[in-house]
Design a protein around this motif. Structure first.
Motif, PDB file in Angstrom:
ATOM      1  N   SER A  53       0.682  -1.045  -0.104  1.00 51.45           N
ATOM      2  CA  SER A  53       0.142   0.066  -0.106  1.00 51.45           C
ATOM      3  C   SER A  53       0.827   1.437   0.103  1.00 51.45           C
ATOM      4  CB  SER A  53      -0.860   0.139   1.243  1.00 51.45           C
ATOM      5  OG  SER A  53      -0.130  -0.114   2.566  1.00 51.45           O
ATOM      6  N   VAL A  54       2.031   1.216   0.636  1.00 50.22           N
ATOM      7  CA  VAL A  54       2.772   2.255   0.715  1.00 50.22           C
ATOM      8  C   VAL A  54       3.438   2.792  -0.872  1.00 50.22           C
ATOM      9  CG1 VAL A  54       5.063   3.299   1.751  1.00 50.22           C
ATOM     10  CG2 VAL A  54       3.383   2.004   3.179  1.00 50.22           C
ATOM     11  N   LYS A  55       3.980   1.562  -1.174  1.00 50.09           N
ATOM     12  CA  LYS A  55       4.431   1.874  -2.587  1.00 50.09           C
ATOM     13  C   LYS A  55       3.524   2.351  -3.593  1.00 50.09           C
ATOM     14  CE  LYS A  55       8.649  -1.137  -2.119  1.00 50.09           C
ATOM     15  NZ  LYS A  55       9.217  -2.409  -2.752  1.00 50.09           N
ATOM     16  N   LEU A  56       2.381   1.674  -3.721  1.00 43.05           N
ATOM     17  CA  LEU A  56       1.021   2.141  -4.508  1.00 43.05           C
ATOM     18  C   LEU A  56       0.809   3.674  -4.257  1.00 43.05           C
ATOM     19  CD1 LEU A  56      -0.773   1.145  -6.476  1.00 43.05           C
ATOM     20  CD2 LEU A  56      -2.258   0.515  -4.533  1.00 43.05           C
ATOM     21  N   THR A  57       0.610   4.012  -3.063  1.00 44.09           N
ATOM     22  CA  THR A  57       0.493   5.322  -2.613  1.00 44.09           C
ATOM     23  C   THR A  57       1.527   6.290  -3.036  1.00 44.09           C
ATOM     24  OG1 THR A  57      -0.528   4.820  -0.487  1.00 44.09           O
ATOM     25  CG2 THR A  57      -0.241   7.264  -0.833  1.00 44.09           C
ATOM     26  N   GLU A  58       2.762   6.176  -3.010  1.00 45.55           N
ATOM     27  CA  GLU A  58       3.958   6.714  -3.490  1.00 45.55           C
ATOM     28  C   GLU A  58       3.812   6.803  -4.979  1.00 45.55           C
ATOM     29  OE1 GLU A  58       7.227   4.906  -2.056  1.00 45.55           O
ATOM     30  OE2 GLU A  58       7.295   5.785  -0.056  1.00 45.55           O
ATOM     31  N   ALA A  59       3.654   5.671  -5.717  1.00 45.90           N
ATOM     32  CA  ALA A  59       3.447   5.738  -7.320  1.00 45.90           C
ATOM     33  C   ALA A  59       2.377   6.759  -7.599  1.00 45.90           C
ATOM     34  CB  ALA A  59       3.141   4.514  -7.684  1.00 45.90           C
ATOM     35  N   ARG A  61       1.268   9.243  -5.924  1.00 41.81           N
ATOM     36  CA  ARG A  61       1.784  10.720  -5.832  1.00 41.81           C
ATOM     37  C   ARG A  61       2.768  11.249  -6.955  1.00 41.81           C
ATOM     38  NH1 ARG A  61       3.398   9.706  -0.094  1.00 41.81           N
ATOM     39  NH2 ARG A  61       1.558   9.766   1.057  1.00 41.81           N
ATOM     40  N   LYS A  62       3.560  10.500  -7.583  1.00 47.30           N
ATOM     41  CA  LYS A  62       4.614  10.642  -8.521  1.00 47.30           C
ATOM     42  C   LYS A  62       3.862  10.863  -9.864  1.00 47.30           C
ATOM     43  CE  LYS A  62       8.685   8.294  -7.302  1.00 47.30           C
ATOM     44  NZ  LYS A  62       9.896   7.368  -7.646  1.00 47.30           N
ATOM     45  N   LYS A  63       3.054  10.037 -10.111  1.00 49.79           N
ATOM     46  CA  LYS A  63       2.171  10.045 -11.366  1.00 49.79           C
ATOM     47  C   LYS A  63       0.845  11.052 -11.630  1.00 49.79           C
ATOM     48  CE  LYS A  63       4.663   7.085 -13.527  1.00 49.79           C
ATOM     49  NZ  LYS A  63       5.632   7.214 -14.757  1.00 49.79           N
ATOM     50  N   ILE A  64      -0.003  11.117 -10.417  1.00 52.58           N
ATOM     51  CA  ILE A  64      -1.186  11.712 -10.469  1.00 52.58           C
ATOM     52  C   ILE A  64      -0.952  13.194  -9.830  1.00 52.58           C
ATOM     53  CG2 ILE A  64      -3.449  11.705 -10.078  1.00 52.58           C
ATOM     54  CD1 ILE A  64      -2.449   9.680 -12.008  1.00 52.58           C
ATOM     55  N   GLY A  65      -0.668  13.038  -8.499  1.00 54.81           N
ATOM     56  CA  GLY A  65      -0.455  14.237  -7.466  1.00 54.81           C
ATOM     57  C   GLY A  65      -0.623  13.892  -6.191  1.00 54.81           C
ATOM     58  N   GLY A  66      -1.328  14.827  -5.463  1.00 59.18           N
ATOM     59  CA  GLY A  66      -1.576  14.432  -3.890  1.00 59.18           C
ATOM     60  C   GLY A  66      -1.971  13.141  -3.861  1.00 59.18           C
ATOM     61  N   ALA A  67      -1.722  12.158  -2.934  1.00 64.22           N
ATOM     62  CA  ALA A  67      -2.383  11.044  -2.401  1.00 64.22           C
ATOM     63  C   ALA A  67      -2.208  10.734  -1.077  1.00 64.22           C
ATOM     64  CB  ALA A  67      -1.874   9.859  -3.451  1.00 64.22           C
ATOM     65  N   GLN A  68      -3.111  10.158  -0.489  1.00 70.49           N
ATOM     66  CA  GLN A  68      -3.222   9.906   0.999  1.00 70.49           C
ATOM     67  C   GLN A  68      -3.780   8.682   1.362  1.00 70.49           C
ATOM     68  OE1 GLN A  68      -5.352  12.868   3.268  1.00 70.49           O
ATOM     69  NE2 GLN A  68      -4.902  11.923   5.198  1.00 70.49           N
ATOM     70  N   LEU A  69      -2.984   7.772   2.037  1.00 73.58           N
ATOM     71  CA  LEU A  69      -3.580   6.308   2.541  1.00 73.58           C
ATOM     72  C   LEU A  69      -4.555   6.643   3.543  1.00 73.58           C
ATOM     73  CD1 LEU A  69      -3.004   3.382   1.928  1.00 73.58           C
ATOM     74  CD2 LEU A  69      -1.270   3.469   3.679  1.00 73.58           C
ATOM     75  N   VAL A  70      -5.853   6.093   3.182  1.00 75.02           N
ATOM     76  CA  VAL A  70      -6.992   6.226   4.095  1.00 75.02           C
ATOM     77  C   VAL A  70      -7.213   5.047   4.934  1.00 75.02           C
ATOM     78  CG1 VAL A  70      -9.251   6.679   4.302  1.00 75.02           C
ATOM     79  CG2 VAL A  70      -7.908   8.008   2.583  1.00 75.02           C
ATOM     80  N   GLN A  71      -7.158   4.028   4.194  1.00 77.15           N
ATOM     81  CA  GLN A  71      -7.416   2.581   4.963  1.00 77.15           C
ATOM     82  C   GLN A  71      -6.792   1.329   4.304  1.00 77.15           C
ATOM     83  OE1 GLN A  71     -11.466   1.800   4.719  1.00 77.15           O
ATOM     84  NE2 GLN A  71     -11.572  -0.111   5.792  1.00 77.15           N
ATOM     85  N   VAL A  72      -6.237   0.547   5.345  1.00 77.29           N
ATOM     86  CA  VAL A  72      -5.776  -0.496   4.780  1.00 77.29           C
ATOM     87  C   VAL A  72      -6.326  -1.914   5.884  1.00 77.29           C
ATOM     88  CG1 VAL A  72      -3.736  -2.124   4.474  1.00 77.29           C
ATOM     89  CG2 VAL A  72      -3.642   0.249   4.065  1.00 77.29           C
ATOM     90  N   GLY A  73      -6.992  -2.773   5.255  1.00 73.56           N
ATOM     91  CA  GLY A  73      -7.457  -3.703   6.181  1.00 73.56           C
ATOM     92  C   GLY A  73      -7.997  -4.972   5.394  1.00 73.56           C
TER      93      GLY A  73
END
Length: 125
Positions: A53-59, A61-73
């Motif tokens: 989930s962290v790498k997906l959020t960083e990717a 952020r790089k390609k689209i813009g601001g990204a924030q991890l909300v929930q993992v479960g």
């Protein structure tokens, strides 16, 4: 390993950004399904197995813009099984091939007209 559900809030203002984010997430290994959620379609819901989930959020952020991890479960999709229908077990689809075509042969002799053609010759001429 159980399937996990990841919700990431991404700043997406246009449909092009949404489709780009969906394509990026879908290309990630281990992803089973991707969906958009939220009032402004600004959340990406990812269901998969072994997704970082962290790498997906960083990717994102790089390609689209601001990204924030909300929930993992865990994916808590409840499988509600219907009771077995005893009639449905016997209603199988069986394929019966069509019957073979019947050969209809008309043996017409021009006997009533005074002409008999010898067998094996053409009677058109």
């Amino acid at each position: 390993m159980a399937k996990q559900k990841i919700v990431i809030k991404v700043q997406m203002s246009t449909d092009r950004c949404r489709s780009k984010a969906m394509a990026l997430v879908a290309a990630t290994g281990g992803v089973d399904s991707v969906a958009l959620a939220g009032d402004g379609k600004d959340q990406v819901v990812v269901v998969g197995e072994g997704v970082d989930s962290v790498k997906l959020t960083e990717a994102l952020r790089k390609k689209i813009g601001g990204a924030q991890l909300v929930q993992v479960g865990e994916n808590k999709k409840e499988d509600k099984k219907k009771p077995a229908d005893p009639v449905a077990e016997y209603n199988q689809w069986y394929y019966y091939p069509p019957p073979p075509p019947h050969a209809v042969v008309y043996d017409h002799h021009a006997a009533g007209y005074g002409y008999h053609s010898p067998p094996g010759t053409c009677s058109i001429m």
